[in-house]
Design a protein around this motif. Structure first.
Motif, PDB file in Angstrom:
ATOM      1  N   GLN A  84       0.823  -1.204   0.000  1.00  0.00           N
ATOM      2  CA  GLN A  84       0.000   0.000   0.000  1.00  0.00           C
ATOM      3  C   GLN A  84       0.861   1.261   0.000  1.00  0.00           C
ATOM      4  O   GLN A  84       0.527   2.245  -0.661  1.00  0.00           O
ATOM      5  CB  GLN A  84      -0.920  -0.008   1.221  1.00  0.00           C
ATOM      6  N   ASN A  85       1.989   1.248   0.712  1.00  0.00           N
ATOM      7  CA  ASN A  85       2.896   2.404   0.698  1.00  0.00           C
ATOM      8  C   ASN A  85       3.497   2.598  -0.693  1.00  0.00           C
ATOM      9  O   ASN A  85       3.679   3.739  -1.148  1.00  0.00           O
ATOM     10  CB  ASN A  85       4.007   2.222   1.734  1.00  0.00           C
ATOM     11  N   THR A  86       3.783   1.489  -1.348  1.00  0.00           N
ATOM     12  CA  THR A  86       4.296   1.574  -2.723  1.00  0.00           C
ATOM     13  C   THR A  86       3.263   2.173  -3.654  1.00  0.00           C
ATOM     14  O   THR A  86       3.580   3.031  -4.501  1.00  0.00           O
ATOM     15  CB  THR A  86       4.705   0.173  -3.223  1.00  0.00           C
ATOM     16  N   PHE A  87       2.006   1.761  -3.505  1.00  0.00           N
ATOM     17  CA  PHE A  87       0.943   2.301  -4.351  1.00  0.00           C
ATOM     18  C   PHE A  87       0.757   3.801  -4.090  1.00  0.00           C
ATOM     19  O   PHE A  87       0.484   4.570  -5.017  1.00  0.00           O
ATOM     20  CB  PHE A  87      -0.368   1.561  -4.089  1.00  0.00           C
ATOM     21  N   SER A  88       0.876   4.211  -2.829  1.00  0.00           N
ATOM     22  CA  SER A  88       0.767   5.637  -2.502  1.00  0.00           C
ATOM     23  C   SER A  88       1.840   6.432  -3.230  1.00  0.00           C
ATOM     24  O   SER A  88       1.577   7.511  -3.787  1.00  0.00           O
ATOM     25  CB  SER A  88       0.887   5.852  -0.991  1.00  0.00           C
ATOM     26  N   PHE A  89       3.059   5.911  -3.209  1.00  0.00           N
ATOM     27  CA  PHE A  89       4.153   6.582  -3.925  1.00  0.00           C
ATOM     28  C   PHE A  89       3.858   6.653  -5.421  1.00  0.00           C
ATOM     29  O   PHE A  89       4.096   7.676  -6.074  1.00  0.00           O
ATOM     30  CB  PHE A  89       5.468   5.839  -3.672  1.00  0.00           C
ATOM     31  N   MET A  90       3.323   5.542  -5.964  1.00  0.00           N
ATOM     32  CA  MET A  90       3.019   5.507  -7.398  1.00  0.00           C
ATOM     33  C   MET A  90       1.937   6.505  -7.777  1.00  0.00           C
ATOM     34  O   MET A  90       1.930   7.033  -8.898  1.00  0.00           O
ATOM     35  CB  MET A  90       2.593   4.095  -7.795  1.00  0.00           C
ATOM     36  N   ILE A  91       1.005   6.762  -6.871  1.00  0.00           N
ATOM     37  CA  ILE A  91      -0.032   7.766  -7.137  1.00  0.00           C
ATOM     38  C   ILE A  91       0.566   9.168  -7.131  1.00  0.00           C
ATOM     39  O   ILE A  91       0.282   9.990  -8.011  1.00  0.00           O
ATOM     40  CB  ILE A  91      -1.162   7.673  -6.084  1.00  0.00           C
ATOM     41  N   LEU A  92       1.401   9.446  -6.131  1.00  0.00           N
ATOM     42  CA  LEU A  92       1.923  10.807  -5.943  1.00  0.00           C
ATOM     43  C   LEU A  92       3.035  11.158  -6.932  1.00  0.00           C
ATOM     44  O   LEU A  92       3.235  12.333  -7.249  1.00  0.00           O
ATOM     45  CB  LEU A  92       2.440  10.963  -4.516  1.00  0.00           C
ATOM     46  N   TRP A  93       3.747  10.158  -7.411  1.00  0.00           N
ATOM     47  CA  TRP A  93       4.893  10.400  -8.284  1.00  0.00           C
ATOM     48  C   TRP A  93       4.539  11.246  -9.510  1.00  0.00           C
ATOM     49  O   TRP A  93       5.137  12.318  -9.713  1.00  0.00           O
ATOM     50  CB  TRP A  93       5.509   9.062  -8.696  1.00  0.00           C
ATOM     51  N   PRO A  94       3.605  10.855 -10.370  1.00  0.00           N
ATOM     52  CA  PRO A  94       3.290  11.691 -11.547  1.00  0.00           C
ATOM     53  C   PRO A  94       2.667  13.021 -11.169  1.00  0.00           C
ATOM     54  O   PRO A  94       2.851  14.018 -11.897  1.00  0.00           O
ATOM     55  CB  PRO A  94       2.307  10.822 -12.341  1.00  0.00           C
ATOM     56  N   ILE A  95       1.943  13.078 -10.057  1.00  0.00           N
ATOM     57  CA  ILE A  95       1.295  14.325  -9.642  1.00  0.00           C
ATOM     58  C   ILE A  95       2.329  15.369  -9.248  1.00  0.00           C
ATOM     59  O   ILE A  95       2.268  16.538  -9.664  1.00  0.00           O
ATOM     60  CB  ILE A  95       0.309  14.049  -8.482  1.00  0.00           C
ATOM     61  N   PHE A  96       3.307  14.966  -8.449  1.00  0.00           N
ATOM     62  CA  PHE A  96       4.360  15.906  -8.055  1.00  0.00           C
ATOM     63  C   PHE A  96       5.203  16.308  -9.265  1.00  0.00           C
ATOM     64  O   PHE A  96       5.613  17.475  -9.392  1.00  0.00           O
ATOM     65  CB  PHE A  96       5.244  15.287  -6.972  1.00  0.00           C
ATOM     66  N   ILE A  97       5.489  15.360 -10.144  1.00  0.00           N
ATOM     67  CA  ILE A  97       6.258  15.685 -11.355  1.00  0.00           C
ATOM     68  C   ILE A  97       5.531  16.733 -12.188  1.00  0.00           C
ATOM     69  O   ILE A  97       6.131  17.718 -12.657  1.00  0.00           O
ATOM     70  CB  ILE A  97       6.490  14.400 -12.181  1.00  0.00           C
ATOM     71  N   PHE A  98       4.239  16.556 -12.374  1.00  0.00           N
ATOM     72  CA  PHE A  98       3.453  17.485 -13.181  1.00  0.00           C
ATOM     73  C   PHE A  98       3.417  18.877 -12.544  1.00  0.00           C
ATOM     74  O   PHE A  98       3.544  19.894 -13.235  1.00  0.00           O
ATOM     75  CB  PHE A  98       2.036  16.934 -13.346  1.00  0.00           C
ATOM     76  N   ASN A  99       3.235  18.914 -11.219  1.00  0.00           N
ATOM     77  CA  ASN A  99       3.204  20.215 -10.533  1.00  0.00           C
ATOM     78  C   ASN A  99       4.562  20.912 -10.575  1.00  0.00           C
ATOM     79  O   ASN A  99       4.638  22.132 -10.759  1.00  0.00           O
ATOM     80  CB  ASN A  99       2.761  20.016  -9.087  1.00  0.00           C
ATOM     81  N   LEU A 100       5.637  20.164 -10.376  1.00  0.00           N
ATOM     82  CA  LEU A 100       6.971  20.757 -10.449  1.00  0.00           C
ATOM     83  C   LEU A 100       7.233  21.341 -11.825  1.00  0.00           C
ATOM     84  O   LEU A 100       7.879  22.397 -11.958  1.00  0.00           O
ATOM     85  CB  LEU A 100       8.026  19.697 -10.117  1.00  0.00           C
ATOM     86  N   SER A 101       6.741  20.672 -12.855  1.00  0.00           N
ATOM     87  CA  SER A 101       6.906  21.186 -14.212  1.00  0.00           C
ATOM     88  C   SER A 101       6.267  22.566 -14.348  1.00  0.00           C
ATOM     89  O   SER A 101       6.863  23.490 -14.930  1.00  0.00           O
ATOM     90  CB  SER A 101       6.278  20.223 -15.223  1.00  0.00           C
ATOM     91  N   TYR A 102       5.068  22.727 -13.788  1.00  0.00           N
ATOM     92  CA  TYR A 102       4.382  24.018 -13.908  1.00  0.00           C
ATOM     93  C   TYR A 102       5.049  25.102 -13.060  1.00  0.00           C
ATOM     94  O   TYR A 102       5.022  26.283 -13.410  1.00  0.00           O
ATOM     95  CB  TYR A 102       2.909  23.861 -13.532  1.00  0.00           C
ATOM     96  N   PHE A 103       5.670  24.737 -11.954  1.00  0.00           N
ATOM     97  CA  PHE A 103       6.453  25.721 -11.201  1.00  0.00           C
ATOM     98  C   PHE A 103       7.612  26.232 -12.043  1.00  0.00           C
ATOM     99  O   PHE A 103       7.915  27.430 -12.065  1.00  0.00           O
ATOM    100  CB  PHE A 103       6.987  25.093  -9.898  1.00  0.00           C
ATOM    101  N   ILE A 104       8.281  25.321 -12.745  1.00  0.00           N
ATOM    102  CA  ILE A 104       9.394  25.723 -13.621  1.00  0.00           C
ATOM    103  C   ILE A 104       8.887  26.602 -14.755  1.00  0.00           C
ATOM    104  O   ILE A 104       9.479  27.636 -15.083  1.00  0.00           O
ATOM    105  CB  ILE A 104      10.113  24.479 -14.172  1.00  0.00           C
ATOM    106  N   PHE A 105       7.766  26.207 -15.373  1.00  0.00           N
ATOM    107  CA  PHE A 105       7.219  26.993 -16.475  1.00  0.00           C
ATOM    108  C   PHE A 105       6.881  28.423 -16.034  1.00  0.00           C
ATOM    109  O   PHE A 105       7.111  29.390 -16.763  1.00  0.00           O
ATOM    110  CB  PHE A 105       5.948  26.329 -17.018  1.00  0.00           C
TER     111      PHE A 105
END
Length: 431
Positions: A84-105
């Protein structure tokens, strides 16, 4: 009330256990799709899209391995804490990546189309929070993680950009509070579905269907088949006479309190919920079964509850209703065709076979004995074959057993055992 809240909390927890991996797949799929599509819009609206396209390409490369791991995890044990902890990481991984991209933009780009990408950042904040609202731990990690990131960036940006970062923090706080409302509504919807389904299928099957999501809901496993079952039938004495002396509202209140007492004791005695509980006005019908057709287990659970019905539960009912409610109990065991049966859109749990009919006939035999002998305590009438199990389980020690021949039609002259609590064993001599 506390027990009911706990049960619904467990239902929500079970739903998250079964659906976290599916949401991880959805989050990564959405992240991959959005990154690919936005490359097209970057080239369409920007004069120099190289920075933006490069970052989105990195996003895609970071998300693709995650999708591979999700596919591999799909065949493993999913309910362990590490999974379950692994699945939590898998959920958050693309979300944080996408948000970080918009901070850079927004804050490290060349300022081109700042308003467009800043609006995208805020919209992403709301969308991701809503997507995570059914998973409170992941949602709080996301909201507070991005908020702390925004506050941390103030040490590296110009002061004229602080207001934009403050707005990001405020948006995440507002989205976090809004998610509480949607989460509460979702839990209510789960509870409503569960309460509705448990009237049609055994409680453990209802929980399985509701917590499993759409995938399991469309593949109900409680298909009808021959199962070893123990059937208990209990009926109020003189229900029609009682109905004639009380208002319908009073009778309804009595029924609800009566079945609340029984169901509370049943759930406490058998937490694994290997039973189907059903009632119709004054008649109670409980079917005990298990997934492995374990006869000894089904008989043990049925006998334990039957004796509790005639002992502790009866004492509580007697105190609650001041002697106005009395009942008798019949208990049988055997093979029954049990499962969801009925018209295509209106199926409900049904048991067909002689075992169900025998339970009703044994309950009628108990009524007949009570009429002949008098007394207040319930009579428990069971098939002869169950008596060996009574001895094995050492049940009925405070009561009186009697081997008799049945008088009720359909089971006439069959050997039965009659049990009554000794402390209230009052026999009125016939004739």
């Amino acid at each position: 009330m506390k027990k009911r809240i706990t049960a619904h909390t467990n239902l929500f927890h079970d739903w998250r256990l079964k659906n976290r991996l599916g949401y991880a797949l959805f989050a990564n799929g959405m992240g991959l799709f959005a990154s690919v599509v936005m490359i097209f819009f970057d080239h369409l609206f920007l004069v120099n899209p190289i920075l933006f396209t490069s970052i989105r390409a990195v996003n895609i490369l970071l998300i693709i391995p995650n999708l591979f791991f999700i596919h591999k995890w799909g065949t493993r044990e999913k309910h362990t804490e590490s999974a379950q902890n692994t699945f939590s990481f898998m959920i958050l991984w693309p979300i944080f990546i996408f948000n970080l991209s918009y901070f850079i933009f927004c804050f490290y780009g060349e300022g081109e189309k700042f308003f467009v990408y800043y609006t995208g950042l805020l919209a992403t904040s709301f969308f991701c929070t809503f997507m995570l609202h059914r998973f409170p731990r992941e949602q709080y990690i996301y909201n507070f993680g991005i908020s702390f990131l925004a506050l941390g960036l103030m040490g590296f940006l110009r002061s004229d950009q602080f207001d934009n970062l403050y707005i990001v923090v405020i948006i995440h706080l507002c989205a976090s509070f809004m998610s509480m409302y949607f989460r509460r509504q979702f839990v209510k919807s789960l509870t409503f579905q569960f309460d509705l389904l448990r009237t049609m299928v055994p409680e453990k099957i209802a929980q399985y269907i509701v917590s499993g999501g759409e995938r399991l809901r469309n593949n109900v496993r409680f298909q009808p088949r021959n199962r070893f079952s123990v059937c208990l039938c209990a009926d109020w004495r003189s229900f029609q006479k009682l109905s004639g002396t009380k208002d319908p509202e009073q009778i309804t209140e009595m029924l609800e309190k009566y079945y609340d007492i029984i169901l509370r004791n049943l759930e406490s005695l058998l937490p694994d919920k290997n039973y189907y509980f059903n009632w119709n006005a004054d008649e109670l019908f409980v079917v005990f079964f298990n997934d492995h057709d374990d006869e000894r287990l089904a008989i043990s659970e049925g006998l334990k509850f039957a004796f509790q019905m005639c002992n502790e539960i009866y004492a509580e009912v007697d105190r609650e209703f001041r002697g106005e409610i009395h009942y008798d109990v019949g208990l049988s065991a055997g093979i029954g065709y049990l499962g969801l049966v009925g018209p295509r859109e209106m199926k409900k749990t049904t048991i067909n076979g002689q075992v169900a009919g025998r339970a009703k006939r044994l309950e009628q035999e108990a009524k007949l004995i009570r009429k002949q002998e008098g007394g207040e305590s319930p009579r428990l009438v069971m098939e002869e074959r169950l008596f060996d199990h009574v001895m094995r389980l050492q049940l009925g020690g405070e009561g009186h057993f009697d081997l008799r021949s049945a008088q009720t039609p359909d089971i006439k002259d069959q050997k039965i055992y009659v049990w009554i609590l000794a402390s209230k064993f009052q026999i009125k001599k016939a004739g």
